[in-house]
Enzyme design. Structure first.
Site, PDB file in Angstrom:
ATOM      1  N   HIS A 109       0.836  -1.201   0.000  1.00 52.31           N
ATOM      2  CA  HIS A 109       0.000   0.000   0.000  1.00 52.31           C
ATOM      3  C   HIS A 109       0.877   1.261   0.000  1.00 52.31           C
ATOM      4  CE1 HIS A 109      -2.690  -2.901   2.314  1.00 52.31           C
ATOM      5  NE2 HIS A 109      -3.494  -2.529   1.334  1.00 52.31           N
ATOM      6  N   GLY A 121      -2.528  -1.475  -7.303  1.00 57.86           N
ATOM      7  CA  GLY A 121      -1.400  -2.405  -7.330  1.00 57.86           C
ATOM      8  C   GLY A 121      -1.590  -3.479  -8.395  1.00 57.86           C
TER       9      GLY A 121
HETATM   10  P1  AMP Z   1      -6.379  -3.718  -0.474  1.00 58.65           P
HETATM   11  O1  AMP Z   1      -6.246  -2.920   0.775  1.00 58.65           O
HETATM   12  O2  AMP Z   1      -5.979  -5.142  -0.347  1.00 58.65           O
HETATM   13  O3  AMP Z   1      -7.719  -3.523  -1.157  1.00 58.65           O
HETATM   14  O4  AMP Z   1      -5.317  -3.110  -1.502  1.00 58.65           O
HETATM   15  C1  AMP Z   1      -5.329  -1.744  -1.817  1.00 58.65           C
HETATM   16  C2  AMP Z   1      -4.423  -1.512  -2.985  1.00 58.65           C
HETATM   17  O5  AMP Z   1      -3.093  -1.917  -2.659  1.00 58.65           O
HETATM   18  C3  AMP Z   1      -4.833  -2.325  -4.220  1.00 58.65           C
HETATM   19  O6  AMP Z   1      -4.693  -1.507  -5.379  1.00 58.65           O
HETATM   20  C4  AMP Z   1      -3.837  -3.454  -4.221  1.00 58.65           C
HETATM   21  O7  AMP Z   1      -3.575  -3.967  -5.519  1.00 58.65           O
HETATM   22  C5  AMP Z   1      -2.598  -2.770  -3.654  1.00 58.65           C
HETATM   23  N1  AMP Z   1      -1.683  -3.777  -3.110  1.00 58.65           N
HETATM   24  C6  AMP Z   1      -1.971  -4.719  -2.174  1.00 58.65           C
HETATM   25  N2  AMP Z   1      -0.892  -5.509  -1.960  1.00 58.65           N
HETATM   26  C7  AMP Z   1       0.087  -5.069  -2.783  1.00 58.65           C
HETATM   27  C8  AMP Z   1       1.438  -5.480  -3.043  1.00 58.65           C
HETATM   28  N3  AMP Z   1       1.996  -6.508  -2.414  1.00 58.65           N
HETATM   29  N4  AMP Z   1       2.140  -4.791  -3.970  1.00 58.65           N
HETATM   30  C9  AMP Z   1       1.577  -3.754  -4.638  1.00 58.65           C
HETATM   31  N5  AMP Z   1       0.318  -3.309  -4.426  1.00 58.65           N
HETATM   32  C10 AMP Z   1      -0.424  -3.956  -3.519  1.00 58.65           C
END
Ligand code: AMP
Length: 284
Positions: free
Chosen positions: A37, A147
């Site tokens: 994030h 991401g």
């Molecule tokens: P989430 O809180 O899981 O909904 O993720 C929020 C954002 O962070 C989304 O756009 C995900 O793709 C991104 N994200 C989560 N994990 C990773 C990671 N390991 N590397 C890059 N981006 C990430």
């Protein structure tokens, strides 16, 4: 850093920021923030004047038997991390602010929503597209940061932005990994020590397929078989999908002739993890 709950307050701030000629960057999250994030946050901080991070565990993207109730939450830790990154606005709305009584409007990206994670999680991308459209309308970002970890989500949002003429640029940031290759995920916190160890099988399967691609293999079936066999070699992992697809349509390809997404999902106990790599990117 302002911490706001009401959509009206965030939208007023966004309108004022736009009127002053300043740019807005949005990073949508569900909290339990990690370096993945924070990579998005840092990119937004570099590119835009007002950085808004939304923190909302969106109930409409969770299935009935999924982990909404036990999804990891750490508001104070998240607030501190975002403050340290120089974020301007943390928008953390309560559920009723996003879905007030009588709410009934949903966005469906009809074909893409059925592919990859959409096939295993019916209704998931309907919830994602709906909440992201709402975030865009409230925060009015010039740029929105996602991401590559969630590659199918990127395809769904990209299609929605095109189809509905959202006036913004999507910025897709690379996957951030643990030193042993496991992609960072809020859900990694669910893993006990043995499943945590076994979870590296997702990335190892992708690396094995990528290595074969690098040696000249272009058959999608052959690459997919490597993904299957590698994940099958880890008894603690149960495969959900292993696909070789076009990154925009998410449809299977026969041959890898341009940028192609190798995507896997697997269960470790009760925890479902995803990962991917892109091969065949045009060299610039
Ligand atoms: P989430 O809180 O899981 O909904 O993720 C929020 C954002 O962070 C989304 O756009 C995900 O793709 C991104 N994200 C989560 N994990 C990773 C990671 N390991 N590397 C890059 N981006 C990430």
């Amino acid at each position: 850093m302002k911490v706001l709950a009401a959509a009206a307050g965030v939208q007023a701030l966004a309108l004022g920021t736009r009127a002053a000629g300043r740019s807005i960057g949005l990073v949508p999250t569900m909290g339990a923030l990690h370096e993945g994030h924070l990579g998005l946050v840092r990119a937004a901080r570099r590119d835009t004047d007002l950085v808004v991070v939304s923190l909302f565990v969106n109930p409409t993207q969770f299935g009935l038997r999924e982990d909404l109730a036990r999804y990891p939450r750490d508001f104070e830790g998240d607030r501190r991390k975002l403050q340290d990154e120089g974020v301007d606005v943390l928008w953390a709305p309560p559920t009723e602010e996003v879905y007030p009584a009588g709410y009934q409007t949903y966005i469906r990206v009809e074909e893409l929503e059925t592919r990859l994670d959409g096939a295993s999680r019916p209704g998931h991308f309907r919830g994602v597209a709906t909440v992201v459209a709402k975030l865009f309308h409230v925060v009015l970002p010039h740029r929105a940061y996602f991401g590559q970890k969630d590659a199918a989500q990127v395809a769904v949002i990209r299609r929605m932005v095109r189809d509905l003429n959202f006036p913004l640029e999507l910025v897709v940031c690379p996957i951030v990994r643990e030193p042993d290759g496991l992609a960072l995920s809020s859900r990694n916190a669910y893993l006990g020590p043995e499943d945590r160890q076994a979870a590296t099988i997702l990335y190892r399967s992708l690396q094995a397929a990528q290595a074969r691609y690098d040696q000249g293999e272009r058959s999608a079936a052959a690459l997919r078989l490597i993904l299957f066999e590698t994940i099958a070699s880890e008894p603690r992992a149960r495969l959900d999908y292993a696909e070789v697809v076009d990154p925009d349509s998410l449809l299977p390809v026969d041959q890898v002739s341009s940028a192609t997404l190798l995507a896997v999902a697997a269960w470790l106990g009760a925890t479902r993890l995803i990962d991917n790599v892109v091969v065949g990117k045009p060299v610039v």
